[in-house]
Design a protein around this motif. Sequence first.
Motif, short mmCIF file in Angstrom:
data_model
loop_
_atom_site.label_atom_id
_atom_site.label_comp_id
_atom_site.label_asym_id
_atom_site.label_seq_id
_atom_site.Cartn_x
_atom_site.Cartn_y
_atom_site.Cartn_z
N LEU A 8 32.65 -33.96 -2.99
CA LEU A 8 32.13 -33.47 -1.68
C LEU A 8 31.59 -34.37 -0.86
O LEU A 8 32.08 -34.39 0.25
CB LEU A 8 31.42 -31.97 -1.92
CG LEU A 8 31.05 -31.27 -0.72
CD1 LEU A 8 32.11 -30.96 0.27
CD2 LEU A 8 30.04 -30.11 -0.77
N ALA A 119 36.14 -27.39 -2.12
CA ALA A 119 35.46 -27.19 -3.52
C ALA A 119 34.16 -26.51 -3.31
O ALA A 119 33.60 -25.97 -4.22
CB ALA A 119 35.21 -28.56 -4.04
N ALA A 120 33.61 -26.13 -2.07
CA ALA A 120 32.37 -25.51 -2.00
C ALA A 120 32.67 -24.35 -0.79
O ALA A 120 32.52 -24.54 0.46
CB ALA A 120 31.19 -26.46 -1.28
N ARG A 123 30.52 -23.47 2.20
CA ARG A 123 30.40 -24.53 3.05
C ARG A 123 31.53 -24.46 4.36
O ARG A 123 31.42 -25.41 5.06
CB ARG A 123 30.06 -25.85 2.61
CG ARG A 123 28.81 -25.76 1.55
CD ARG A 123 27.57 -25.32 2.22
NE ARG A 123 27.24 -26.07 3.35
CZ ARG A 123 26.73 -27.29 3.22
NH1 ARG A 123 26.45 -27.83 2.05
NH2 ARG A 123 26.50 -28.13 4.21
#
Lengths: 144, 413
Positions: A8, A119-120, A123
């Motif tokens: 990330l 991936a987050a 966020r």
Amino acid sequence: MFDDLRDLYQDAIMQRGRAPRHGTRLAAYDAEARGDNPMCGDRVHVFVRHEGDVVAELGFEARGCAISIASADLMAEAVAGQSHARIAEIAEAVERAVRTGVLDDPALEGLRPLAAVHAAKSRLKCATLPWGALKSALEGSVRS
Amino acid sequence: MNAIGKPGFDVARIRADFPILAEKVRGRDLVFLDSAASAQKPRVVIDAMVHAMEHQYANVHRGLHWMSERTTEAYEAVRDATAELLNAPDRSHIIITYSSTAAINLVAQSYGRGILKPGQAVVISEMEHHANLVPWQMLRDAHGIELRIAPITDAGELDMAGFEALLVDGKVGLVSITHMSNVLGTYTPAERIVQLAHQYGAKAMLDGSQSVVHRRIDVQALDVDFFAFTGHKLYGPTGIGILYAKRELQDAMPPLFGGGDMIRSVSFERSTWNDAPYKFEAGTPAILEGIGLKAAIDYVQAVGFDAIAAHERALTEHALSKLSAIEGVRVIGRAQDRGGVLSFTVEGAHAHDVATLLDRQGIAVRAGHHCAEPLMRRLGLDSTSRASFGIYTTMAEVDALADALVRIKGFFS
């Protein structure tokens, strides 16, 4: 050593987040708007200068995380020289990229680091915050 | 076999009671340092709720059949367990609500509109969770109540002189203060707060959402008028909260919600209310959640608050010393009396980046303003990362946090 963190927080995100190249208020601008994320207190203020129908230059002032600032900085480069219609397409491509992890517009290679935000999930709003502010700025300007 | 009934405090045994702690996150052991947001559930809570659904479930209070009677008994047992947990004089002081937020809103709307008079004031503090701020703003705007904010010191403690100064004109009808800050971990001097409130003719409420998890609460010794907490931070289920309210206050307070269960009799012309506490409990209650919370209370009582408090004190001291030793990491607040909730900042790194990078290493913390925006402004911060400890937290997990923060510091420098 940080391989597990790099997916990330790639170099592009870290460098742009720490030392953005476009993180200043433009000396002359004809459109501006603020965006904020009340969940974390992140704030961005976007300044735009047009030349004719295209965005000539974008600068911003921001207080926030590495992802939101990097996103604003990459945005400044991606939208320079573009029409409002094209910028709307770019913003949609970014929205898809952070949601799916796939950047499907080959012309937007510079924005590729943002796709990693996929991936987050928590966020996503950090990455899209400056794009929302830019949309408000362009809607508020007389050109459309 | 669970930890109940074992002498001493064995964190490994406690952990074995919590099935989720065996889960892996991103291929690593879960390091769960977010219990102040919501705690994990022990097997006994899960089993009690599943057992009710599989073997003993019907609506409560009104059924004339075997299942309803048995379910009523199982559900109502949470009222007795809570009375014992808080050392309430008896079960009628315990109102079952849906959350701490619902409990505070009940006081704001029922006591606030029914008993407080326009022109009177309510005192809260600068370190309240939004749940103990917004209901009072709503009361202020709807009912002409003045809202006064007691200051905190730079150390993150309630400024007692400033607090008393707000009371001296005798206009304050109610004081509602957190018993433990969800951001700073500060315990407020509850006994003194209640004493001062009473001295100046005000009632006192404590938001015990955080404190009830970590310390033995004695509402009679505190002489507090209202005490609110929630089930899910106390290792119980979501959807259930408790309001302790002195019985004589309940008797004077009007009901907030109308519906089934809260009435004695109903006609089209008029209805009469059930006795307290039931007049505050309209509608089918959170039956399964009540059964789950009863099991959670039994669990923490069996482990014992002396052991829980000692364990968490050791964790907090260890964490304070480990985190303070990392250059660039700043623990927020220096309260003398503090518990296992630590907010911190990392120089050069935004709290959300810190939380994401910790998560990448399997460590769950919270980041943001922690539902306390005015406190953040008071502290001159936009956001912090927060690690919070529970009954199952280990020293090794605190070490893992500190090691990860060192890595993150390196990553950002």
